[in-house]
Scaffold this motif. Structure first.
Motif, PDB file in Angstrom:
ATOM      1  N   LYS A   1       0.755  -1.270  -0.059  1.00 18.59           N
ATOM      2  CA  LYS A   1      -0.518  -0.056   0.224  1.00 18.59           C
ATOM      3  C   LYS A   1       0.666   1.260   0.183  1.00 18.59           C
TER       4      LYS A   1
ATOM      5  N   ARG B   1       1.626   3.955  -2.961  1.00 12.99           N
ATOM      6  CA  ARG B   1       0.690   5.700  -2.893  1.00 12.99           C
ATOM      7  C   ARG B   1       1.961   6.150  -2.670  1.00 12.99           C
TER       8      ARG B   1
ATOM      9  N   TYR C   1       5.991  11.165   2.304  1.00 11.54           N
ATOM     10  CA  TYR C   1       4.520  11.186   3.162  1.00 11.54           C
ATOM     11  C   TYR C   1       3.757  12.449   3.401  1.00 11.54           C
TER      12      TYR C   1
ATOM     13  N   CYS D   1       2.055  14.282   1.117  1.00 11.11           N
ATOM     14  CA  CYS D   1       1.130  13.943   0.808  1.00 11.11           C
ATOM     15  C   CYS D   1       0.257  14.391   2.044  1.00 11.11           C
TER      16      CYS D   1
ATOM     17  N   CYS E   1       0.793  14.665   5.175  1.00 12.77           N
ATOM     18  CA  CYS E   1       0.966  13.794   6.465  1.00 12.77           C
ATOM     19  C   CYS E   1       2.149  14.568   6.944  1.00 12.77           C
TER      20      CYS E   1
ATOM     21  N   GLU F   1      -0.915   5.532   8.960  1.00 10.48           N
ATOM     22  CA  GLU F   1      -1.127   6.921   8.556  1.00 10.48           C
ATOM     23  C   GLU F   1      -0.837   6.430   7.361  1.00 10.48           C
ATOM     24  N   GLY F   2       0.291   6.331   6.755  1.00 11.24           N
ATOM     25  CA  GLY F   2       0.371   6.516   5.191  1.00 11.24           C
ATOM     26  C   GLY F   2       0.166   5.422   4.462  1.00 11.24           C
TER      27      GLY F   2
ATOM     28  N   GLU G   1      -4.764   6.040   4.514  1.00  6.42           N
ATOM     29  CA  GLU G   1      -5.349   6.574   4.102  1.00  6.42           C
ATOM     30  C   GLU G   1      -6.427   6.787   5.317  1.00  6.42           C
ATOM     31  N   TYR G   2      -6.347   7.728   5.936  1.00  3.98           N
ATOM     32  CA  TYR G   2      -7.593   7.519   6.468  1.00  3.98           C
ATOM     33  C   TYR G   2      -7.871   9.040   6.521  1.00  3.98           C
TER      34      TYR G   2
END
Ligand code: AMP
Ligand code: ZN
Length: 471
Positions: free
Chosen positions: A130, A134, A152, A155, A157, A253-254, A257-258
């Motif tokens: 995953k 991303r 990261y 994105c 984050c 969290e990376g 994808e919350y």
């Protein structure tokens, strides 16, 4: 008042509110041991702290799903394994078993799940896939996969949630030595480590070739597999906040994808370290103690637990053998008082004292303030001793006091002194009963059994002879 806990994420005390009040239980993960040796008392400070947290939540009426991983593949393990001719499983099994025995010795409630890293390879590989998809992870020509901190952050984050980081000092772009020479930035960390000859037969197949997971990845995969993508509490020793826990957040969290506002973990709790005679424990300084070392010096698990619980978890704890002697006498003060109360209460059931419980709860609600909680306990012991000395304890009052202690002990987990410290008068009655049975005077034997029962002792006839058990 609600239970307040110090959350490393906000660096402040926060009232504990379950992440999802409709769920039947609260999810709690504590990083477990790396099983390549016996755990030392520093490790057990952290594990006893996690037991205290769980017990406090349960005392407060929450149902807890407690997960503690077993790190059974990691650099330190492989280094030790190379010195033996054993298989990974056989080697780690020995220390895992010892760890579970030690947890029991310290009267820790067993975690509901004790996942082994080696049994979660598909979940780890899935997380890496995953992150690659991303663009947050990248592969190097040797087949290793790295987590890219700059991608990261690209994105949207945030890296550096648990600790304030100075990225300039992390020297991005600088090449580092050893097996990490291929990564793009010094702060990037390994997700999947390509197999090298030194790994022997310790490797797993993956879409990127044979290799093994990075330690941080193991905890992200096991915690989310068992507790879901978001859970309530994550615990560990303070040394794990960075980079281990920061990297767990980044990976989870990376990859997962919350939705906005949702996070991997709601409360991060960290226990300060244990020092021995003011110094970091080390074998070369001769100040390194495993639980087994202390047991062989004659200290019981209960005494060690009492000591480990004597200071607040966020205070650095200085372990000394004199301190352990102090814990022994503190515990025996409690034991003697409770034994007398149990004797007087016989087998009557009482109800706990609401005022004592309220003061104790208030102390624990204050970020597990054990120092305040102990003063409630010792004030109570002093009051009981005073009443006992004046003969002012009826059997009903004693039963209430026993109920009070039992309730406090749900959190403290000290249990009662075991049979080897059976009072001499009870042993004498047991011997008289055995003698009566030998001469077939069963009426007298039964009377003696009842007398023991009135003192709080049950007689159990075992193949090895009669034994006394606390009622
Ligand atoms: P390890 O087996 O090294 O992965 O450590 C297991 C747990 O023990 C981790 O939560 C560590 O943070 C914790 N720990 C290690 N050393 C100490 C220490 N001296 N005092 C308190 N906790 C420690
Ligand atoms: Zn971990």
């Amino acid at each position: 008042m609600s239970l307040n806990l110090f959350n490393t994420l906000s660096r402040s005390l926060e009232p504990f509110e379950p992440l999802n009040p409709t769920r039947s239980s609260v999810g709690m993960y504590c990083c477990g041991p790396t099983v390549y040796d016996y755990c030392h008392i520093g490790n057990f400070r952290t594990f006893v702290f996690s037991d205290l947290t769980r017990r406090t939540l349960e005392f407060r009426g929450f149902s807890v799903k407690h997960v503690m991983n077993i790190t059974d593949v990691e650099d330190k393990i492989l280094r030790r394994l190379r010195e033996t001719d054993r298989s990974l499983r056989d080697f780690t099994n020995e220390y895992e078993k010892a760890f579970l025995e030690d947890l029991t010795e310290l009267n820790c409630r067993m975690p509901h799940h004790l996942p082994r890293a080696t049994e979660y390879m598909p979940q780890m590989i899935d997380l890496v896939a995953k992150l690659l998809k991303r663009g947050i992870a990248y592969q190097t020509p040797d087949g290793s996969v790295w987590f890219s901190i700059s991608n990261y952050q690209g994105c949207g984050c945030r890296y550096g949630q648990l600790v304030k980081l100075n990225f300039d000092e992390m020297r991005p772009g600088e090449r580092v030595s050893g097996d990490e020479y291929d990564k793009e930035a010094a702060a990037d960390f390994g997700l999947w480590k390509a197999r090298v000859p030194d790994d022997g037969d310790v490797f797993w197949p993956s879409p990127w070739g044979d290799g093994r997971p990075g330690w941080h990845l193991e905890c992200s995969a096991m915690s989310t597999a068992l507790l879901g993508p978001s859970f309530d509490l994550h615990l560990g020793g303070e040394d794990l906040a960075f980079p281990h826990h920061e990297d767990e957040i980044a990976q989870s969290e990376g990859a997962l994808e919350y939705p906005v506002g949702q996070r991997f973990v709601k409360y991060w709790l960290h226990a300060a370290h244990l020092l021995v005679e003011g110094k970091k424990m080390s074998k070369s300084l001769g100040n390194f103690f495993t639980l087994r070392d202390l047991r062989s010096k004659g200290y019981s698990g209960r005494e060690i637990r009492q000591l480990l619980l004597s200071a607040h978890y966020r205070e650095t704890f200085n372990f000394t053998l004199e301190g352990l002697d102090g814990a022994r006498s503190a515990l025996s003060r409690i034991d003697e008082c409770v034994a007398k109360l149990v004797g007087l209460a016989a087998s009557q059931r009482g109800s706990p004292n609401a005022d004592v419980l309220a003061r104790f709860t208030e102390a624990m609600d204050d970020d597990l303030n054990v120092s305040r909680a102990w003063s409630v306990v010792f004030d109570w012991v002093r009051d009981q001793n005073r009443l006992l000395a004046t003969g002012g304890v009826t059997s009903m009052k004693a039963a209430d006091a026993v109920a009070t202690w039992n309730r406090l002990d749900e959190v403290l987990g000290l249990g009662r002194r075991v049979e080897d410290s059976t009072p001499a008068d009870a042993v004498a009655l047991l011997d008289a009963r055995t003698a009566a049975k030998q001469v077939r005077d069963f009426a007298h034997a039964d009377a003696l059994r009842n007398e023991l029962k009135a003192m709080g002792w049950l007689v159990e006839d075992t193949p090895a002879g009669p034994k006394l058990k606390r009622a």
